[in-house]
Design an enzyme around this catalytic site. Structure first.
Site, short mmCIF file in Angstrom:
data_model
loop_
_atom_site.label_atom_id
_atom_site.label_comp_id
_atom_site.label_asym_id
_atom_site.label_seq_id
_atom_site.Cartn_x
_atom_site.Cartn_y
_atom_site.Cartn_z
CD GLU A 1 3.93 -0.03 -2.84
OE1 GLU A 1 5.08 0.31 -3.17
OE2 GLU A 1 3.09 0.77 -2.37
CE1 TYR B 1 0.05 1.27 -5.17
CE2 TYR B 1 1.28 -0.49 -6.24
CZ TYR B 1 1.26 0.73 -5.61
OH TYR B 1 2.43 1.43 -5.41
CG ASN C 1 -1.08 6.06 -5.57
OD1 ASN C 1 -0.55 6.71 -4.67
ND2 ASN C 1 -0.63 4.87 -5.94
CG ASP D 1 -2.55 3.41 -2.89
OD1 ASP D 1 -3.08 4.53 -3.08
OD2 ASP D 1 -1.32 3.25 -2.83
CG ASN E 1 0.28 0.65 -0.35
OD1 ASN E 1 1.30 0.14 0.10
ND2 ASN E 1 0.24 1.24 -1.54
CG ASP F 1 4.19 5.03 2.39
OD1 ASP F 1 3.67 3.90 2.30
OD2 ASP F 1 4.77 5.57 1.42
CG HIS F 2 -0.52 3.81 2.01
ND1 HIS F 2 -1.43 4.45 1.20
CD2 HIS F 2 0.64 3.75 1.31
CE1 HIS F 2 -0.86 4.77 0.05
NE2 HIS F 2 0.40 4.35 0.09
#
Length: 264
Positions: free
Chosen positions: A38, A109, A153, A151, A11, A254-255
């Site tokens: 993303e 995603y 999540n 991802d 991501n 951030d991943h």
């Protein structure tokens, strides 16, 4: 004759904003295939030329401006692309391809789900649960060896977050989400490659919030990114790791990327 295949998933939180670290990652890791989530870009604005210069001549894109977006770039042929609308609203959250060895590769995603884990006051949370329900319906009908990555999540296990006690009511680690992901895994007997190579309770985070002043020192991570495979592919899996140093590069996502090696 055996073939080694390295597949990465990341991501990237805007591929154009982080093109420098993407190209650094491809130079250092040289995966055969990179699945991106993303991407935040329409197909016609995707920086495909840069990837082609690096040997990633096969590209399947499912873009969307400013939000979401997924892509697969590859050094080897990828075919029969499809884009499944598990969000049921046209958002670009999935792209899937077939490799020449017959294996399917699905890049997803999953929606984050907002801040409040109650679909009656937070429609985004309900959309996330419905998204995974549609994935379960799809997964239960699979009849081809498949790699599912991206991802998700959701951090499913207690050891997949820095504090189970503090995050049990936080979106991504709530009981309803973890139970739903377990149902998805059971629907095809998916093998969670991360936990196959790094059994629980081994620390295995893939995401750290931007809010932390020093992400590495606080290490309040979650395992939101996953690589799952059909059970018949388990003998082909060689290794799996999180490329955690990438989280410390300039202007990072951030991943951190996942890197899995296979031998076919």
């Amino acid at each position: 004759m055996s073939q080694n295949l390295k597949i990465a998933s990341w991501n990237i939180n805007s591929v154009r904003a982080r093109l420098d670290i993407v190209t650094r990652f491809l130079t250092e890791e040289a995966p055969d295939i990179l699945c991106l989530q993303e991407t935040k870009v329409m197909n016609d604005a995707f920086p495909g030329g840069i990837f082609r210069q690096m040997g990633y001549n096969h590209q399947v894109l499912h873009g969307q401006p400013m939000h979401h977006g997924v892509a697969i770039v590859s050094k080897i042929p990828i075919r029969e692309d499809d884009r499944l609308d598990w969000q049921a609203n046209g958002e670009a959250r999935h792209v899937g391809v077939r490799l020449d060895n017959g294996v399917r590769l699905e890049n997803v995603y999953v929606p984050a789900g907002g801040e409040v884990p109650d679909h009656t006051v937070n429609p985004k949370f309900g959309q996330k649960l419905a998204f995974v329900e549609r994935m379960i319906e799809w997964s239960s009908k699979l009849d081809k060896p498949t790699i599912l990555t991206g991802d998700f999540n959701i951090a499913p296990l207690e050891c997949d977050v820095w504090s189970h006690k503090q995050l049990i009511d936080v979106v991504s680690h709530t009981e309803v989400e973890c139970e739903l992901l377990a149902r998805l895994q059971a629907s095809h007997n998916w093998v969670d490659i991360g936990r196959h190579f790094h059994p629980a309770p081994t620390r295995l985070y893939t995401w750290w919030s931007y809010r932390a002043r020093d992400w590495a020192a606080s290490d309040r991570g979650r395992r939101l990114d996953h690589m799952w495979i059909s059970p018949e592919l388990l003998d082909n899996a060689v290794s799996h790791r999180v490329a955690e140093p990438c989280r410390n590069w300039a202007r990072p996502s951030d991943h951190a990327p996942l890197v899995t090696e296979f031998r076919f």
